[in-house]
Design an enzyme around this catalytic site. Structure first.
Site, mmCIF file in Angstrom:
data_model
loop_
_atom_site.group_PDB
_atom_site.id
_atom_site.type_symbol
_atom_site.label_atom_id
_atom_site.label_comp_id
_atom_site.label_asym_id
_atom_site.label_seq_id
_atom_site.Cartn_x
_atom_site.Cartn_y
_atom_site.Cartn_z
ATOM 1 N N PHE B 12 0.833 -1.205 0.000
ATOM 2 C CA PHE B 12 0.000 0.000 0.000
ATOM 3 C C PHE B 12 0.864 1.249 0.000
ATOM 4 C CE2 PHE B 12 -3.655 2.586 1.723
ATOM 5 C CZ PHE B 12 -4.472 2.367 0.618
ATOM 6 N N ILE B 15 1.222 3.415 -5.456
ATOM 7 C CA ILE B 15 0.330 2.773 -6.441
ATOM 8 C C ILE B 15 -0.936 2.244 -5.743
ATOM 9 C CG2 ILE B 15 0.121 0.927 -8.163
ATOM 10 C CD1 ILE B 15 2.203 2.783 -9.096
ATOM 11 N N THR B 101 3.550 -5.267 -3.828
ATOM 12 C CA THR B 101 4.745 -5.157 -2.993
ATOM 13 C C THR B 101 5.912 -4.713 -3.882
ATOM 14 O OG1 THR B 101 5.058 -7.518 -3.369
ATOM 15 C CG2 THR B 101 4.012 -6.879 -1.298
ATOM 16 N N LYS B 130 7.110 -6.618 -10.509
ATOM 17 C CA LYS B 130 7.708 -7.327 -11.638
ATOM 18 C C LYS B 130 8.531 -8.539 -11.207
ATOM 19 C CE LYS B 130 9.375 -3.227 -12.949
ATOM 20 N NZ LYS B 130 8.407 -2.259 -12.477
ATOM 21 N N VAL B 157 4.850 -3.214 -17.521
ATOM 22 C CA VAL B 157 5.663 -2.626 -18.599
ATOM 23 C C VAL B 157 4.842 -1.530 -19.282
ATOM 24 C CG1 VAL B 157 7.044 -3.060 -20.663
ATOM 25 C CG2 VAL B 157 6.718 -4.888 -18.980
ATOM 26 N N GLU B 214 13.216 7.402 -6.567
ATOM 27 C CA GLU B 214 13.134 7.011 -5.169
ATOM 28 C C GLU B 214 14.407 7.406 -4.432
ATOM 29 O OE1 GLU B 214 11.832 2.996 -4.577
ATOM 30 O OE2 GLU B 214 10.650 3.090 -6.423
ATOM 31 N N LYS B 229 11.838 -5.444 -17.168
ATOM 32 C CA LYS B 229 10.714 -5.331 -18.105
ATOM 33 C C LYS B 229 10.990 -6.149 -19.369
ATOM 34 C CE LYS B 229 9.161 -0.914 -16.314
ATOM 35 N NZ LYS B 229 9.492 0.497 -16.207
#
Lengths: 377, 342
Positions: B12, B15, B101, B130, B157, B214, B229
């Site tokens: 959480f 996104i 996550t 991913k 992606v 980040e 990706k």
């Protein structure tokens, strides 16, 4: 929910100083509005003085950054909610990251606005905390997701069409819920998501935009004075409250520097829906500003001494003040008292009369005209 | 007939919150259009869970977005301390598991275990994480197949576009190569370096201030995210690559001098991910491309991919990973599953 029972309340920064003032505002929102069956959308400003501090932060002041952090954290702690403390702490950490990016080099305007936005954003979190503390359920709205603006950073104008679509979508999702939505004033974002600010006094503009786009009848602008005064009470002790003014009068007063309302705030009211502005403090809402006033309410509303480019003048604002009989009356008062003036300026299409004076006569003429025009002698 | 779809959201961060917000604003409209009522019955973060078997209402979903990071366990009266998927599943009986996550490429955890758990409980999965697909694509897909559940991952992606769905639908094509700008953060940093003539570190600070990068930007800057990706793409095309086989160049090596020299010669510098499908080789390289090149026009947080097949060439341009866009991709996956299984 009937939109007539819905109103917008803007809490000015002059009222927000400490945790006590947040709780007091929250309590008043509860007593004055919610317990009387009104639903409100609350627009908040930053804590008094914080925006100036953030401007110093943008110039690299670590001291100002510390001040902002300590001030907001102190209020959060006094509101005594783990959630609010942690949220404010997260925002302050982000603020530090933004501040360090800004001090790195030349000021990027979008970063500058992002930096300033923390003042209002944290204030909003605190207001939600205060409302919850007095037993009112509240919900944060995010100006950067709702208020869409152009790319004029630091003095952005609102894109009413995009904003209205956002507001309507939100309105239909939350209007049936009793929670009070709280949004930060002064902030918007460009269509591609960069934060903008609306210029000084921009929270009024946020409030009138929301009200006019949602057809809400009343916008309360809550501040630390009871309303708009006929003149500066520090100069004329008989200054009194102006009960009713028109948008035009109020805008004219604002253009001559009466600091009550940001001139941009009138645009959505003129364009979309003419909400009534009600200005005052929690003890008294003394002034109403409406689209038009009836003929019997014409006449001078506000008188003030101003200076522009080294020239002193007295501005008398009100419908009818640019009429020949009124001008004659003013000149007769001045003449009767044997005072010289430098000149006058008035346009029939503007609700004001400017009397240019030598600085030594400025206050004398102001007091005299206030006495004759406003004190019913 | 209204079909109710119960979803649980695992992870959480930004996104997850964007998803909660979009569902709050759109669930009524989605219900009116498709007869599908999406109920969020559980939200999980690293410290705890918030559970409501009959679904959070719009107000509660928006209110959930106000909890501090890792603060779902403060969401009274629905809070639960600690994470326990048995408790989550037994008390809420979800139809779809949303895995959000963070991607972690050495172990793939907690994503892999979570997704395997969902599959074993017969629950469909939508993932934006991913790492499980990068490390265990085949295992996950084959066990999903055997359990009769769907795994959807449009958000992984070009998350703001239906790129994955389109790629999967090109069934008659022989895809020859795929190339493009797959990481929004590094593209933003390179764009800043060109437009403001600042060095990498300053552009990175700017990206961090704006929330584009980040605090630890390694995955984006060093090309790990783009490589991940490409691994997912290669699996879709049934030419699976391993992430460690993909050659990577980090944009942290690009100097302001490089940028200035390139611009003088009429070029700009981009980080381009390239996959030669037939040759089974992929790379992420810092390249000089002419100003007129299509990829030279894709700037800031935009992504762009060119698919070349034996029949045609298709170009996708769109947001890589903005919260709201990605949330819509996740939601589209949920709606697809709901429509498919109703």
């Amino acid at each position: 929910m009937d939109s007539r029972r819905l109103c917008v309340i803007k809490i000015g920064g002059s009222l927000l100083r400490d945790s006590k003032s947040y709780l007091e505002s929250a309590q008043k929102i509860r007593e004055v509005f919610i317990e009387n069956g009104y639903k409100t959308i609350v627009v908040v400003s930053a804590v008094k003085g914080i925006t100036d501090k953030l401007i110093q932060v943008a110039k690299g002041s670590q001291e100002a950054l510390r001040y902002v952090s300590e001030k907001y954290l102190e209020i959060a702690k006094e509101l005594n909610s783990v959630k609010i403390i942690r949220r404010v702490d997260e925002e302050l950490k982000r603020l530090e990251i933004v501040a360090s990016a800004i001090s790195g080099g030349g000021i990027d305007l979008s970063l500058y606005d992002l930096l300033l936005s923390f003042g209002e954003r944290i204030s909003k979190i605190l207001m939600v905390g205060a409302l919850e503390a007095v037993g009112v359920s509240a919900l944060e709205l995010h100006a950067n997701e709702l208020i869409v603006t152009n790319e004029t950073f630091s003095d952005a104008s609102i894109d009413y069409i995009s904003t209205s679509a956002n507001l309507e979508k939100l309105y239909s999702s939350i209007i049936d819920n009793p929670a009070i939505p709280v949004i930060e004033g002064f902030i918007g974002s460009t269509i591609d998501g960069r934060i903008t600010t609306l210029g000084r006094g921009g929270s009024d503009y946020t409030a009138t935009t929301i009200a006019s786009l949602l057809n809400i009848d009343a916008v309360y602008l809550v501040t630390d004075v009871d309303g708009i005064m006929t003149t500066d009470p520090d100069i004329v002790e008989n200054a009194r409250l102006v009960r009713v003014m028109s948008y035009r009068e109020s805008l004219e007063a604002a253009l001559h520097g009466a600091k009550k309302i940001n001139p941009k705030a009138f645009e959505p009211l003129e364009k979309f829906y003419s909400s009534k502005l009600i200005i005052g403090s929690w003890s008294r809402f003394g002034t109403e500003i409406v689209r038009e006033i009836s003929r019997d309410l014409w006449g001078p509303k506000v008188i003030m001494n101003r200076e522009s480019q080294g020239v002193s003048y007295i501005a008398i604002v009100g419908e009818g003040t640019s009429s020949i009989p009124f001008i004659r009356r003013v000149l007769e008062i001045i003449d009767r008292n044997g005072i010289d003036i430098v000149g006058i300026q008035s346009y029939v299409y503007r609700p004001s009369l400017l009397v240019y004076v030598t600085p030594s006569y400025e206050l004398k003429i102001l007091r005299l005209l206030h006495k004759e025009l406003f004190e019913g002698v | 007939m209204i079909k109710r779809i119960k979803i649980v959201v695992i992870g959480f961060g930004s996104i997850g919150r964007a998803l909660a917000k979009v569902i709050a604003l759109k669930r009524k409209t989605i219900n009116n259009k498709y007869g599908i009522l999406i109920d969020v019955v559980g939200v999980v973060d690293s410290k705890g869970m918030a559970l409501k078997a009959d679904g959070f209402d719009e107000y509660e979903l928006l209110k959930l977005c106000e909890v501090p990071r890792s603060g779902v366990n403060l969401f009274k009266p629905y809070a639960y301390q600690g994470v326990d998927l048995d408790v989550l599943y037994n008390s809420t009986q979800p139809d779809v598991h949303i895995e959000l996550t963070p991607s972690e490429y050495s172990s793939g955890e907690p994503g892999i275990s979570n997704i395997i758990y969902a599959i074993n409980r017969g629950v469909h999965v939508v993932t934006a994480n991913k790492a499980p697909l990068v490390l265990k694509y085949r295992e996950i897909m084959s066990s999903a197949l055997s359990k009769g559940v769907e795994i959807r991952f449009r958000a992984t992606v070009l998350g703001g576009t239906p790129f994955i769905d389109t790629l999967m639908s090109l069934r008659s094509h022989d895809i020859e190569r795929i190339e493009g700008i797959l990481n929004a953060t590094s593209n933003f940093i390179l764009t800043e370096m060109h437009e403001k003539l600042v060095d990498f570190n300053e552009a990175l600070r700017m990206a961090q201030a704006l929330g584009v990068a980040e605090a630890n930007p390694t995955l984006d800057v060093d090309g790990v995210d783009a490589a991940a990706k490409m691994v997912i793409i290669s699996n879709i095309l049934e030419k699976p690559l391993k992430i460690e086989e993909i050659y990577r160049e980090s944009i942290s090596r690009v100097t302001l001098r490089d940028i200035i020299d390139a611009v003088r010669q009429g070029y700009i510098i981009k980080s381009i991910t390239f996959f030669d499908v037939r040759g089974g080789k992929a790379s992420i390289k810092i390249v000089k491309i002419p100003k007129s090149d299509l990829f030279a026009q894709i700037n800031g947080i935009m992504n762009g991919v060119r698919i070349r097949s034996d029949a045609t060439e298709i170009v996708f341009i769109g947001r890589g990973g903005g919260g709201i866009e990605t949330a819509h991709s996740i939601l589209d996956d949920v709606i697809s599953i709901a429509l498919h299984y109703s």
